[in-house]
Design a protein around this motif. Structure first.
Motif, PDB file in Angstrom:
ATOM      1  N   VAL A  73      56.915 -17.310   9.352  1.00  0.00           N
ATOM      2  CA  VAL A  73      57.221 -15.825   9.490  1.00  0.00           C
ATOM      3  C   VAL A  73      56.847 -15.584  10.967  1.00  0.00           C
ATOM      4  O   VAL A  73      56.779 -14.611  11.587  1.00  0.00           O
ATOM      5  CB  VAL A  73      56.502 -14.952   8.637  1.00  0.00           C
ATOM      6  CG1 VAL A  73      57.048 -14.982   7.404  1.00  0.00           C
ATOM      7  CG2 VAL A  73      55.107 -14.885   8.768  1.00  0.00           C
ATOM      8  N   ASP A  74      56.507 -16.816  11.581  1.00  0.00           N
ATOM      9  CA  ASP A  74      56.037 -16.703  13.014  1.00  0.00           C
ATOM     10  C   ASP A  74      56.450 -18.150  13.812  1.00  0.00           C
ATOM     11  O   ASP A  74      56.796 -19.073  13.041  1.00  0.00           O
ATOM     12  CB  ASP A  74      54.609 -16.531  13.095  1.00  0.00           C
ATOM     13  CG  ASP A  74      54.157 -15.754  14.466  1.00  0.00           C
ATOM     14  OD1 ASP A  74      55.076 -15.616  15.132  1.00  0.00           O
ATOM     15  OD2 ASP A  74      52.714 -15.138  14.466  1.00  0.00           O
ATOM     16  N   ASP A  75      56.442 -18.165  15.205  1.00  0.00           N
ATOM     17  CA  ASP A  75      56.540 -19.097  15.851  1.00  0.00           C
ATOM     18  C   ASP A  75      55.564 -20.144  15.804  1.00  0.00           C
ATOM     19  O   ASP A  75      54.204 -19.693  15.969  1.00  0.00           O
ATOM     20  CB  ASP A  75      56.993 -18.775  17.382  1.00  0.00           C
ATOM     21  CG  ASP A  75      58.385 -18.483  17.464  1.00  0.00           C
ATOM     22  OD1 ASP A  75      59.336 -18.299  16.266  1.00  0.00           O
ATOM     23  OD2 ASP A  75      58.747 -17.904  18.478  1.00  0.00           O
TER      24      ASP A  75
ATOM     25  N   LEU B 111      60.544 -17.520  13.829  1.00  0.00           N
ATOM     26  CA  LEU B 111      60.759 -16.221  14.391  1.00  0.00           C
ATOM     27  C   LEU B 111      61.824 -16.257  15.319  1.00  0.00           C
ATOM     28  O   LEU B 111      62.969 -15.245  15.103  1.00  0.00           O
ATOM     29  CB  LEU B 111      59.559 -15.471  14.611  1.00  0.00           C
ATOM     30  CG  LEU B 111      59.650 -13.999  14.687  1.00  0.00           C
ATOM     31  CD1 LEU B 111      60.033 -13.386  13.200  1.00  0.00           C
ATOM     32  CD2 LEU B 111      58.538 -13.238  15.334  1.00  0.00           C
TER      33      LEU B 111
ATOM     34  N   GLN C 228      65.401 -14.436  14.957  1.00  0.00           N
ATOM     35  CA  GLN C 228      65.800 -13.280  15.831  1.00  0.00           C
ATOM     36  C   GLN C 228      67.078 -13.543  16.627  1.00  0.00           C
ATOM     37  O   GLN C 228      67.849 -12.341  17.190  1.00  0.00           O
ATOM     38  CB  GLN C 228      64.564 -13.123  16.637  1.00  0.00           C
ATOM     39  CG  GLN C 228      63.396 -12.087  16.266  1.00  0.00           C
ATOM     40  CD  GLN C 228      62.080 -12.004  17.097  1.00  0.00           C
ATOM     41  OE1 GLN C 228      61.927 -12.937  17.968  1.00  0.00           O
ATOM     42  NE2 GLN C 228      61.382 -11.004  17.146  1.00  0.00           N
TER      43      GLN C 228
ATOM     44  N   GLY D  48      55.346 -10.216   9.376  1.00  0.00           N
ATOM     45  CA  GLY D  48      56.000 -11.148  10.277  1.00  0.00           C
ATOM     46  C   GLY D  48      57.390 -10.833  10.211  1.00  0.00           C
ATOM     47  O   GLY D  48      58.213 -10.830  11.311  1.00  0.00           O
ATOM     48  N   LEU D  49      58.206 -10.772   9.182  1.00  0.00           N
ATOM     49  CA  LEU D  49      59.538 -10.853   8.842  1.00  0.00           C
ATOM     50  C   LEU D  49      60.107  -9.239   9.190  1.00  0.00           C
ATOM     51  O   LEU D  49      61.099  -9.179   9.624  1.00  0.00           O
ATOM     52  CB  LEU D  49      59.848 -10.862   7.203  1.00  0.00           C
ATOM     53  CG  LEU D  49      59.702 -12.351   6.759  1.00  0.00           C
ATOM     54  CD1 LEU D  49      59.997 -12.394   5.263  1.00  0.00           C
ATOM     55  CD2 LEU D  49      60.589 -13.227   7.488  1.00  0.00           C
TER      56      LEU D  49
ATOM     57  N   LYS E 288      59.365  -7.626  11.854  1.00  0.00           N
ATOM     58  CA  LYS E 288      59.680  -7.665  13.292  1.00  0.00           C
ATOM     59  C   LYS E 288      60.981  -7.733  13.633  1.00  0.00           C
ATOM     60  O   LYS E 288      61.326  -7.170  14.808  1.00  0.00           O
ATOM     61  CB  LYS E 288      58.596  -9.036  14.049  1.00  0.00           C
ATOM     62  CG  LYS E 288      57.284  -8.663  13.920  1.00  0.00           C
ATOM     63  CD  LYS E 288      56.689  -9.865  14.465  1.00  0.00           C
ATOM     64  CE  LYS E 288      55.198 -10.176  14.414  1.00  0.00           C
ATOM     65  NZ  LYS E 288      54.431 -11.143  14.941  1.00  0.00           N
TER      66      LYS E 288
END
Length: 386
Positions: free
Chosen positions: A238-240, A247, A251, A336-337, A339
């Motif tokens: 859920v993140d880089d 993410l 995106q 996280g998701l 965003k």
């Protein structure tokens, strides 16, 4: 005399009401037979040109495509646990029927059957390599979209991170990212906290399932958030990270859509598949069916989630007991998701004879027993961004 009377009655024309009733019955029988004939054929009423490679992956194009015009949009369809490329065949046909000159549909087979136990990361790597080989075969493709059912949605999320080009134009495998769509996907995992309806919300049953998650191999440990790396893989996704931009890759797509069963999905809960907290779920009694798509509930363009302070998901972990630990990880994944702006499409097969197979019916996994999900696929196709 009596026999003559009987003979006369037998040859007399029936009343108009009886004739109308007979015709109506005949027409109904004809409609049913036509529907069964359509679903009984692998063409599902629409001819396509299918190319199968050595690994069983299927590339599908419309048989009516103008040979001088090459489709430029690659649609990658990914199956779920113990699934195969054929699970998406009906949906693929509908895409090609609607957009015969625009799309090539690739139904992935690289992660099928028992290979789906190998883990989200291993399957994601396989899918990424597979997509690269497909792009090499079709030099004219310019855009790419992913559609994943159940576990396939998580595998697709991992694969796009592998394919993500960290440049100004943010391409996926060198192509313009368009639609990222998941259908009944457990985005928040299945690690307790009432995310698997089959467990009935029992904390004890969830604990037991948590402890025997190894039965489903590495995939089970990923889904139940029991894999060894800290934090678990789904939380990392859920993140880089330094190596993989999970993410950023997500995106980069123009549209993000989740289809979620509000009723009768005993495998993947409404909250985890629609990426909502339980207190954000609409009241079921207030949901109204769409007139055009009878199994889709009104409010299908909902993109809202409660505003929260966006801290790094990894900072939210506070392992304590089983219940609080899973709730904490779930909240971290939610933050996280969310965003990203998601289109949420709520689905209900309440009243359908196929409602107890909702997890597969939403995909029309097998048209013989999941045909009621045809309007869901049509909704997905009609709203697809070419």
């Amino acid at each position: 005399m009596e026999s003559e009377k009987n003979l006369q009655e037998s040859i007399e024309p029936k009343t108009s009401d009886e004739v109308a009733k007979k015709l109506k019955k005949k027409n109904r029988r004809s409609l049913i037979l036509n529907k069964l004939r359509c679903f009984g054929s692998t063409d599902y009423g629409y001819p396509t040109v299918d190319e199968v490679d050595g690994d069983g992956n299927i590339d599908m194009q419309s048989a009516s495509t103008d040979k001088k015009h090459s489709p430029t949009h690659l649609v990658v369809m990914v199956n779920g646990l113990i699934g195969s490329a054929h699970n998406w065949r009906y949906a693929a046909k509908q895409f090609l029927k609607k957009y015969p000159d625009d799309v090539i549909v690739h139904c992935s087979e690289r992660n099928s059957s028992l290979l789906t136990f190998n883990g989200v990361d291993v399957m994601g790597n396989r899918l990424a390599n597979e997509v690269v080989s497909v792009i090499k075969r079709y030099r004219n493709v310019e855009k790419i979209s992913f559609i994943g059912h159940s576990l396939g949605g998580l595998v697709a999320r991992y694969a796009i991170a592998k394919l993500y080009g960290d440049t100004e134009d943010s391409r996926i495998g060198g192509l313009v990212p368009m639609n990222f769509i998941t259908v009944a996907t457990p985005h928040l995992g299945t690690g307790g906290h009432r995310q698997v309806p089959l467990f009935g919300g029992s904390n004890t049953v969830e604990k037991v399932a948590h402890q025997i998650s190894w039965v489903l191999g590495r995939t089970g440990r990923h889904l139940f958030l029991t894999d060894n790396p800290h934090p678990p893989l789904l939380l990392q996704m859920v993140d880089d990270s330094q190596d993989l931009k999970f993410l950023s890759a997500l995106q980069s797509f123009t549209r993000h859509v989740v289809y979620a069963n509000a009723h009768f999905d005993h495998i993947v809960g409404w909250s985890t598949s629609s990426i909502r907290r339980r207190n954000e779920l609409p009241k079921r009694k207030n949901l109204v069916r769409s007139s055009k798509y009878p199994h889709i509930l009104k409010g299908d363009r909902d993109t809202t989630t409660k505003s929260v302070k966006q801290e790094s998901p990894l900072l939210l972990l506070q392992p304590n007991n089983f219940k609080t630990a899973t709730a904490s990880m779930e909240e971290a994944m939610m933050r996280g998701l969310t965003k990203i702006s998601w289109e949420r499409v709520d689905v209900s097969f309440k009243g359908s004879k196929q409602r107890y197979f909702a997890h597969n019916t939403i995909q029309v996994n097998s048209p013989w027993i999941n045909s009621d999900g045809a309007d869901i696929i049509q909704h997905l196709v009609d709203n697809f961004q070419i």
